[in-house]
Scaffold this motif. Sequence first.
Motif, PDB file in Angstrom:
ATOM      1  N   GLY A  25      13.747  -4.535  14.714  1.00 43.75           N
ATOM      2  CA  GLY A  25      12.991  -3.517  15.420  1.00 43.75           C
ATOM      3  C   GLY A  25      13.222  -2.103  14.926  1.00 43.75           C
ATOM      4  N   GLY A  26      14.090  -1.934  13.933  1.00 44.71           N
ATOM      5  CA  GLY A  26      14.375  -0.605  13.411  1.00 44.71           C
ATOM      6  C   GLY A  26      13.904  -0.458  11.979  1.00 44.71           C
ATOM      7  N   SER A  27      14.282   0.656  11.350  1.00 47.60           N
ATOM      8  CA  SER A  27      13.892   0.907   9.965  1.00 47.60           C
ATOM      9  C   SER A  27      15.104   1.238   9.128  1.00 47.60           C
ATOM     10  CB  SER A  27      12.875   2.058   9.896  1.00 47.60           C
ATOM     11  OG  SER A  27      13.430   3.245  10.429  1.00 47.60           O
ATOM     12  N   LEU A  28      14.975   1.015   7.818  1.00 47.18           N
ATOM     13  CA  LEU A  28      16.050   1.271   6.867  1.00 47.18           C
ATOM     14  C   LEU A  28      15.635   2.365   5.897  1.00 47.18           C
ATOM     15  CD1 LEU A  28      16.969  -2.440   6.009  1.00 47.18           C
ATOM     16  CD2 LEU A  28      18.268  -0.893   7.493  1.00 47.18           C
ATOM     17  N   GLU A  29      16.621   3.032   5.311  1.00 47.45           N
ATOM     18  CA  GLU A  29      16.338   4.051   4.301  1.00 47.45           C
ATOM     19  C   GLU A  29      15.741   3.386   3.066  1.00 47.45           C
ATOM     20  OE1 GLU A  29      18.717   7.400   1.617  1.00 47.45           O
ATOM     21  OE2 GLU A  29      19.682   6.466   3.370  1.00 47.45           O
ATOM     22  N   LEU A  30      14.729   4.021   2.514  1.00 47.01           N
ATOM     23  CA  LEU A  30      14.060   3.479   1.338  1.00 47.01           C
ATOM     24  C   LEU A  30      14.871   3.747   0.078  1.00 47.01           C
ATOM     25  CD1 LEU A  30      10.468   4.644   2.246  1.00 47.01           C
ATOM     26  CD2 LEU A  30      11.214   2.267   2.064  1.00 47.01           C
ATOM     27  N   SER A  31      14.834   2.789  -0.836  1.00 45.58           N
ATOM     28  CA  SER A  31      15.538   2.915  -2.107  1.00 45.58           C
ATOM     29  C   SER A  31      14.542   3.064  -3.248  1.00 45.58           C
ATOM     30  CB  SER A  31      16.407   1.677  -2.349  1.00 45.58           C
ATOM     31  OG  SER A  31      15.584   0.533  -2.536  1.00 45.58           O
ATOM     32  N   SER A  76      11.477  13.893   3.351  1.00 42.62           N
ATOM     33  CA  SER A  76      11.119  14.055   1.946  1.00 42.62           C
ATOM     34  C   SER A  76      10.890  12.694   1.312  1.00 42.62           C
ATOM     35  CB  SER A  76      12.240  14.798   1.201  1.00 42.62           C
ATOM     36  OG  SER A  76      12.008  14.791  -0.193  1.00 42.62           O
ATOM     37  N   TYR A  77       9.934  12.635   0.374  1.00 42.81           N
ATOM     38  CA  TYR A  77       9.755  11.431  -0.423  1.00 42.81           C
ATOM     39  C   TYR A  77      10.902  11.257  -1.415  1.00 42.81           C
ATOM     40  CZ  TYR A  77       4.874  10.884   1.104  1.00 42.81           C
ATOM     41  OH  TYR A  77       3.731  10.687   1.835  1.00 42.81           O
ATOM     42  N   LEU A  78      11.612  12.335  -1.692  1.00 41.92           N
ATOM     43  CA  LEU A  78      12.613  12.350  -2.758  1.00 41.92           C
ATOM     44  C   LEU A  78      14.027  12.200  -2.221  1.00 41.92           C
ATOM     45  CD1 LEU A  78      11.029  15.211  -4.873  1.00 41.92           C
ATOM     46  CD2 LEU A  78      10.771  12.745  -5.173  1.00 41.92           C
ATOM     47  N   ASP A  79      14.191  11.424  -1.165  1.00 45.73           N
ATOM     48  CA  ASP A  79      15.514  11.187  -0.607  1.00 45.73           C
ATOM     49  C   ASP A  79      16.349  10.310  -1.541  1.00 45.73           C
ATOM     50  OD1 ASP A  79      15.205  12.683   1.666  1.00 45.73           O
ATOM     51  OD2 ASP A  79      14.470  11.034   2.890  1.00 45.73           O
ATOM     52  N   GLY A  80      17.649  10.516  -1.500  1.00 46.79           N
ATOM     53  CA  GLY A  80      18.567   9.649  -2.227  1.00 46.79           C
ATOM     54  C   GLY A  80      18.306   9.619  -3.718  1.00 46.79           C
ATOM     55  N   GLU A  81      18.224   8.398  -4.265  1.00 45.40           N
ATOM     56  CA  GLU A  81      18.100   8.209  -5.710  1.00 45.40           C
ATOM     57  C   GLU A  81      16.657   8.191  -6.189  1.00 45.40           C
ATOM     58  OE1 GLU A  81      18.390   3.332  -5.256  1.00 45.40           O
ATOM     59  OE2 GLU A  81      19.884   4.425  -6.402  1.00 45.40           O
ATOM     60  N   VAL A  82      15.692   8.365  -5.275  1.00 47.65           N
ATOM     61  CA  VAL A  82      14.276   8.306  -5.641  1.00 47.65           C
ATOM     62  C   VAL A  82      13.903   9.565  -6.409  1.00 47.65           C
ATOM     63  CG1 VAL A  82      11.934   8.053  -4.785  1.00 47.65           C
ATOM     64  CG2 VAL A  82      13.816   6.937  -3.591  1.00 47.65           C
ATOM     65  N   THR A  83      13.229   9.397  -7.554  1.00 47.34           N
ATOM     66  CA  THR A  83      12.878  10.532  -8.403  1.00 47.34           C
ATOM     67  C   THR A  83      11.415  10.933  -8.229  1.00 47.34           C
ATOM     68  OG1 THR A  83      12.203   9.188 -10.301  1.00 47.34           O
ATOM     69  CG2 THR A  83      14.562   9.721 -10.100  1.00 47.34           C
ATOM     70  N   GLN A  84      11.108  12.137  -8.678  1.00 44.41           N
ATOM     71  CA  GLN A  84       9.736  12.629  -8.610  1.00 44.41           C
ATOM     72  C   GLN A  84       8.806  11.767  -9.453  1.00 44.41           C
ATOM     73  OE1 GLN A  84       7.723  14.357 -11.052  1.00 44.41           O
ATOM     74  NE2 GLN A  84       6.078  14.729  -9.593  1.00 44.41           N
ATOM     75  N   ALA A  85       9.277  11.298 -10.619  1.00 44.93           N
ATOM     76  CA  ALA A  85       8.455  10.448 -11.485  1.00 44.93           C
ATOM     77  C   ALA A  85       8.119   9.129 -10.790  1.00 44.93           C
ATOM     78  CB  ALA A  85       9.181  10.176 -12.801  1.00 44.93           C
ATOM     79  N   ALA A 134       9.135  -6.122  13.781  1.00 41.82           N
ATOM     80  CA  ALA A 134       9.076  -7.290  12.907  1.00 41.82           C
ATOM     81  C   ALA A 134      10.402  -8.036  12.934  1.00 41.82           C
ATOM     82  CB  ALA A 134       8.743  -6.852  11.489  1.00 41.82           C
ATOM     83  N   PRO A 135      10.375  -9.378  12.931  1.00 38.93           N
ATOM     84  CA  PRO A 135      11.615 -10.161  13.023  1.00 38.93           C
ATOM     85  C   PRO A 135      12.286 -10.383  11.669  1.00 38.93           C
ATOM     86  CG  PRO A 135       9.740 -11.626  13.030  1.00 38.93           C
ATOM     87  CD  PRO A 135       9.176 -10.221  12.965  1.00 38.93           C
ATOM     88  N   VAL A 136      11.730  -9.848  10.597  1.00 39.25           N
ATOM     89  CA  VAL A 136      12.289 -10.031   9.262  1.00 39.25           C
ATOM     90  C   VAL A 136      12.290  -8.691   8.529  1.00 39.25           C
ATOM     91  CG1 VAL A 136      11.557 -12.445   9.071  1.00 39.25           C
ATOM     92  CG2 VAL A 136      10.023 -10.613   8.308  1.00 39.25           C
ATOM     93  N   GLU A 137      13.124  -8.588   7.511  1.00 37.97           N
ATOM     94  CA  GLU A 137      13.071  -7.410   6.654  1.00 37.97           C
ATOM     95  C   GLU A 137      11.794  -7.463   5.823  1.00 37.97           C
ATOM     96  OE1 GLU A 137      16.353  -6.255   4.284  1.00 37.97           O
ATOM     97  OE2 GLU A 137      17.850  -6.700   5.826  1.00 37.97           O
ATOM     98  N   MET A 138      11.115  -6.327   5.734  1.00 33.72           N
ATOM     99  CA  MET A 138       9.846  -6.279   5.011  1.00 33.72           C
ATOM    100  C   MET A 138       9.522  -4.836   4.663  1.00 33.72           C
ATOM    101  SD  MET A 138       7.282  -6.895   8.266  1.00 33.72           S
ATOM    102  CE  MET A 138       5.840  -6.148   7.529  1.00 33.72           C
ATOM    103  N   LEU A 139       8.639  -4.675   3.681  1.00 34.40           N
ATOM    104  CA  LEU A 139       8.102  -3.368   3.333  1.00 34.40           C
ATOM    105  C   LEU A 139       6.674  -3.269   3.847  1.00 34.40           C
ATOM    106  CD1 LEU A 139       9.269  -2.912  -0.385  1.00 34.40           C
ATOM    107  CD2 LEU A 139      10.102  -1.661   1.616  1.00 34.40           C
TER     108      LEU A 139
END
Length: 302
Positions: A239-245, A103-112, A193-198
Amino acid sequence: RLHRPTLAVWYDEGNASILGQELYGPTVPPYALAHTLLQSFYAPLEGEPRLPASVRVEEPRLAAELADALEPLGVSVEAGPLRAIGELMRSLESFLSTSNDASYLDGEVTQAQISSFFSSTATLRRAASWTFVSEGQVLGLDLDRWGLGRVCVSVVGDRGYERGLLIFRELDDYLQYFRHAAMSELDGALVGAPVEMLSLLFEHGAELEPSLRREVFKYGWEVVGPEDYPLLLRSDGDGGSLELSAEDYRVATVCAEAVALFCERHHRLFCGEERGPVRERIPLEHVDGLESVYVVAPHPVG
């Protein structure tokens, strides 16, 4: 003032599947339905691209409009009752109600916030900045108001794949990523990727999790075309991914809109016809609580 939107859905009766959809305002522009239908043929939400033998709509006016676009392609158009309308409605209800973890609406992310994210990324997609900006022409966005300092943004897509933006906390992170990518190309493989990035990339709707497509359909979020569904990812630097905020989506929303507008205004800068650096305050339309942001290109060193 309330408006009644128009939802166009193209349904394959033979395969019982939705090929494409588009949400319009109260007034549908001329030939807009034909354009949406052609997109559904060549980039359907499900299955392989294909041309049908015939298309049926209820209104004779729409049939005449579609015939102008489709009959030269060998597709016949007829007006009449939609025999599969009941089946289509049941399919839509199932499509919108099926549950899935993605879902795009995981965690604290709102529909707006997601609605703003889609509107901003649609601006970026229409600008198609990657057609004249190369990956190495990085930009800086000043997000001091959010305590993030100057983030570094690379526009990707000039090589013909992975259209979108890579967003780094600072220029040094980008340089580390660039060196890693160059070495990986020499080795024949790119390992995380060797650094944190979006990473803000555009994907074909058929490649997304079905639950994500259902959310887009349900809320009417803005998507330019079947191949232009925005997807945001956060790399953890290992080499992994993090939950989006919610902050990740705010940053991506700002970057998408500001980069698109800045690059459009300074096309000549990226084509080598204007000298830099150029720093400009870019007004924002899709970001609540932030009316503008300063963008600089090329990103200053040091």
